[in-house]
Design a protein around this motif. Structure first.
Motif, PDB file in Angstrom:
ATOM      1  N   VAL A  28       0.642  -0.893  -0.096  1.00 44.77           N
ATOM      2  CA  VAL A  28       0.050   0.290   0.192  1.00 44.77           C
ATOM      3  C   VAL A  28       1.033   1.497  -0.137  1.00 44.77           C
ATOM      4  N   TYR A  29       1.802   1.214   0.748  1.00 44.27           N
ATOM      5  CA  TYR A  29       3.204   2.485   0.508  1.00 44.27           C
ATOM      6  C   TYR A  29       3.381   2.718  -0.251  1.00 44.27           C
ATOM      7  N   ARG A  30       3.754   1.857  -0.991  1.00 40.54           N
ATOM      8  CA  ARG A  30       4.710   1.750  -2.453  1.00 40.54           C
ATOM      9  C   ARG A  30       3.097   1.888  -3.421  1.00 40.54           C
ATOM     10  N   TYR A  31       2.446   2.270  -3.405  1.00 45.81           N
ATOM     11  CA  TYR A  31       1.228   2.138  -4.635  1.00 45.81           C
ATOM     12  C   TYR A  31       1.400   3.862  -4.291  1.00 45.81           C
ATOM     13  N   PHE A  32       0.309   4.144  -2.941  1.00 42.70           N
ATOM     14  CA  PHE A  32       1.349   5.512  -2.378  1.00 42.70           C
ATOM     15  C   PHE A  32       1.956   6.039  -3.083  1.00 42.70           C
ATOM     16  N   ASP A  33       3.428   5.751  -2.579  1.00 40.87           N
ATOM     17  CA  ASP A  33       4.493   7.014  -2.809  1.00 40.87           C
ATOM     18  C   ASP A  33       4.336   6.539  -4.533  1.00 40.87           C
ATOM     19  N   GLN A  34       4.211   5.197  -5.371  1.00 38.26           N
ATOM     20  CA  GLN A  34       4.104   5.840  -6.869  1.00 38.26           C
ATOM     21  C   GLN A  34       3.197   6.594  -7.064  1.00 38.26           C
ATOM     22  N   ASP A  35       1.679   6.464  -6.855  1.00 38.51           N
ATOM     23  CA  ASP A  35       0.918   7.598  -6.611  1.00 38.51           C
ATOM     24  C   ASP A  35       1.530   9.141  -7.046  1.00 38.51           C
ATOM     25  N   LYS A  36       1.577   9.255  -5.741  1.00 43.68           N
ATOM     26  CA  LYS A  36       3.113  10.478  -5.758  1.00 43.68           C
ATOM     27  C   LYS A  36       3.584  11.664  -6.995  1.00 43.68           C
ATOM     28  N   LYS A  37       4.721   9.925  -6.628  1.00 41.95           N
ATOM     29  CA  LYS A  37       5.447  10.477  -7.611  1.00 41.95           C
ATOM     30  C   LYS A  37       4.707  10.631  -9.207  1.00 41.95           C
ATOM     31  N   GLU A  38       4.142   9.943  -9.460  1.00 40.21           N
ATOM     32  CA  GLU A  38       3.553  10.357 -10.908  1.00 40.21           C
ATOM     33  C   GLU A  38       2.824  11.696 -10.676  1.00 40.21           C
ATOM     34  N   LYS A  39       1.797  12.268  -9.505  1.00 35.97           N
ATOM     35  CA  LYS A  39       1.389  13.110  -9.614  1.00 35.97           C
ATOM     36  C   LYS A  39       2.429  14.528  -9.910  1.00 35.97           C
ATOM     37  N   GLU A  40       3.489  14.456  -8.886  1.00 32.21           N
ATOM     38  CA  GLU A  40       4.700  15.290  -9.160  1.00 32.21           C
ATOM     39  C   GLU A  40       5.501  15.538 -10.570  1.00 32.21           C
ATOM     40  N   LYS A  41       5.393  14.275 -11.221  1.00 33.27           N
ATOM     41  CA  LYS A  41       5.696  14.538 -12.581  1.00 33.27           C
ATOM     42  C   LYS A  41       5.167  15.259 -13.594  1.00 33.27           C
ATOM     43  N   LYS A 109      -3.023  20.190 -22.910  1.00 36.42           N
ATOM     44  CA  LYS A 109      -4.589  19.963 -23.385  1.00 36.42           C
ATOM     45  C   LYS A 109      -4.732  18.914 -22.694  1.00 36.42           C
ATOM     46  N   ASN A 110      -3.747  18.069 -23.045  1.00 35.77           N
ATOM     47  CA  ASN A 110      -4.170  17.049 -21.941  1.00 35.77           C
ATOM     48  C   ASN A 110      -3.741  16.580 -20.814  1.00 35.77           C
ATOM     49  N   LEU A 111      -2.841  17.500 -20.105  1.00 38.30           N
ATOM     50  CA  LEU A 111      -2.537  17.485 -19.251  1.00 38.30           C
ATOM     51  C   LEU A 111      -3.718  18.738 -18.223  1.00 38.30           C
ATOM     52  N   CYS A 112      -3.829  18.929 -18.618  1.00 38.97           N
ATOM     53  CA  CYS A 112      -4.647  20.542 -17.952  1.00 38.97           C
ATOM     54  C   CYS A 112      -7.231  19.827 -18.251  1.00 38.97           C
ATOM     55  N   ILE A 113      -6.775  19.021 -19.952  1.00 38.04           N
ATOM     56  CA  ILE A 113      -8.454  19.390 -19.554  1.00 38.04           C
ATOM     57  C   ILE A 113      -8.835  18.342 -19.084  1.00 38.04           C
ATOM     58  N   ASP A 114     -10.419  18.436 -18.550  1.00 40.56           N
ATOM     59  CA  ASP A 114     -11.172  17.534 -17.361  1.00 40.56           C
ATOM     60  C   ASP A 114     -10.343  17.320 -16.781  1.00 40.56           C
ATOM     61  N   HIS A 115      -8.913  17.421 -16.086  1.00 41.34           N
ATOM     62  CA  HIS A 115      -8.057  17.502 -15.130  1.00 41.34           C
ATOM     63  C   HIS A 115      -8.355  18.656 -13.497  1.00 41.34           C
ATOM     64  N   TYR A 116      -8.709  17.717 -12.447  1.00 41.02           N
ATOM     65  CA  TYR A 116      -8.340  18.291 -11.410  1.00 41.02           C
ATOM     66  C   TYR A 116      -7.019  18.328 -10.681  1.00 41.02           C
ATOM     67  N   TYR A 117      -6.129  19.007 -10.270  1.00 39.10           N
ATOM     68  CA  TYR A 117      -5.222  19.406  -9.378  1.00 39.10           C
ATOM     69  C   TYR A 117      -5.380  19.805  -7.513  1.00 39.10           C
ATOM     70  N   GLU A 118      -5.143  19.087  -6.825  1.00 37.93           N
ATOM     71  CA  GLU A 118      -5.060  19.436  -5.463  1.00 37.93           C
ATOM     72  C   GLU A 118      -4.402  20.867  -5.461  1.00 37.93           C
ATOM     73  N   LYS A 119      -2.764  21.031  -6.306  1.00 34.78           N
ATOM     74  CA  LYS A 119      -2.454  21.993  -6.094  1.00 34.78           C
ATOM     75  C   LYS A 119      -3.128  23.150  -6.323  1.00 34.78           C
ATOM     76  N   GLU A 120      -2.752  24.456  -5.891  1.00 31.69           N
ATOM     77  CA  GLU A 120      -3.649  25.279  -5.880  1.00 31.69           C
ATOM     78  C   GLU A 120      -3.150  25.705  -7.494  1.00 31.69           C
ATOM     79  N   GLU A 121      -1.473  26.120  -7.501  1.00 32.99           N
ATOM     80  CA  GLU A 121      -0.878  26.665  -8.140  1.00 32.99           C
ATOM     81  C   GLU A 121      -0.364  25.533  -9.427  1.00 32.99           C
ATOM     82  N   ILE A 122      -1.170  25.088  -9.552  1.00 35.16           N
ATOM     83  CA  ILE A 122      -1.351  24.432 -10.546  1.00 35.16           C
ATOM     84  C   ILE A 122      -2.335  24.007 -11.449  1.00 35.16           C
TER      85      ILE A 122
END
Length: 186
Positions: A28-41, A109-122
């Motif tokens: 579970v930790y690896r899954y969430f860590d990998q997910d977090k790294k993908e979001k950061e990327k 276009k691919n990353l922003c349209i129909d996507h929501y990001y938790e970080k306000e800056e993004i």
């Protein structure tokens, strides 16, 4: 003896259960860590691509200002013959920078349209991207349609001048995020 075997079996069962829980926790930790790294990327890509896109839209605004002062302010039937060659040069620059805006927008276009990001800056960068993109494409489309309308009128009155032709362009009004608003069209 039977009691001793039961105790050993219980202890082994508890130890096996602990190993399973530790293993699951690690997965579970690896899954969430990998997910977090993908979001950061993805967020880093948005920041980087937006910086490039923003520079292109600033360049677009400069070229549009030139277009506005040297073409749009002079869109009169009486000016067509005398200014057409100059307009062609300016419109070519305008088309080139619009193409650069389009090319720099691809990944956003691919990353922003129909996507929501938790970080306000993004999320703000994505919102700014949509507005700037729609504005650029819709301004360009509106401007070129206005020039072509004038040329159509000119051609109706001056059929003998085949040197004056409408400008071709590959853009149309766009509502990138499908919110019903064509920013820059009006």
């Amino acid at each position: 003896m039977e009691s001793k075997n039961k105790k050993i079996l219980v202890i082994l069962s508890v130890i096996a259960g602990l190993f399973v829980l530790i293993g699951l926790s690690f997965m579970v930790y690896r899954y969430f860590d990998q997910d977090k790294k993908e979001k950061e990327k993805i967020e880093n890509e948005i920041v980087s691509d937006y910086a490039t896109f923003r520079k292109k839209t600033e360049d677009f605004n400069e070229v549009r200002d030139i277009y506005y002062h040297q073409v749009a302010n002079d869109l009169f039937l009486e000016s067509v013959e005398e200014e057409y060659d100059h307009w062609k040069e300016i419109i070519q620059q305008y088309t080139n920078i619009t193409d650069e805006v389009e090319n720099s927008a691809g990944q956003l276009k691919n990353l922003c349209i129909d996507h929501y990001y938790e970080k306000e800056e993004i999320q703000n960068k994505c919102s700014s991207f949509v507005i700037a993109y729609e504005t650029a494409i819709n301004y360009y489309t509106k401007d070129l349609k206005a020039v072509n309308e004038l040329i159509q009128t000119y051609q109706k009155e001056n059929k003998e001048n085949e040197k004056i032709k409408e400008f071709s362009f590959s853009y149309d009004y766009i509502d990138l995020n499908s919110d019903g608003k064509f920013v820059g069209k009006d």
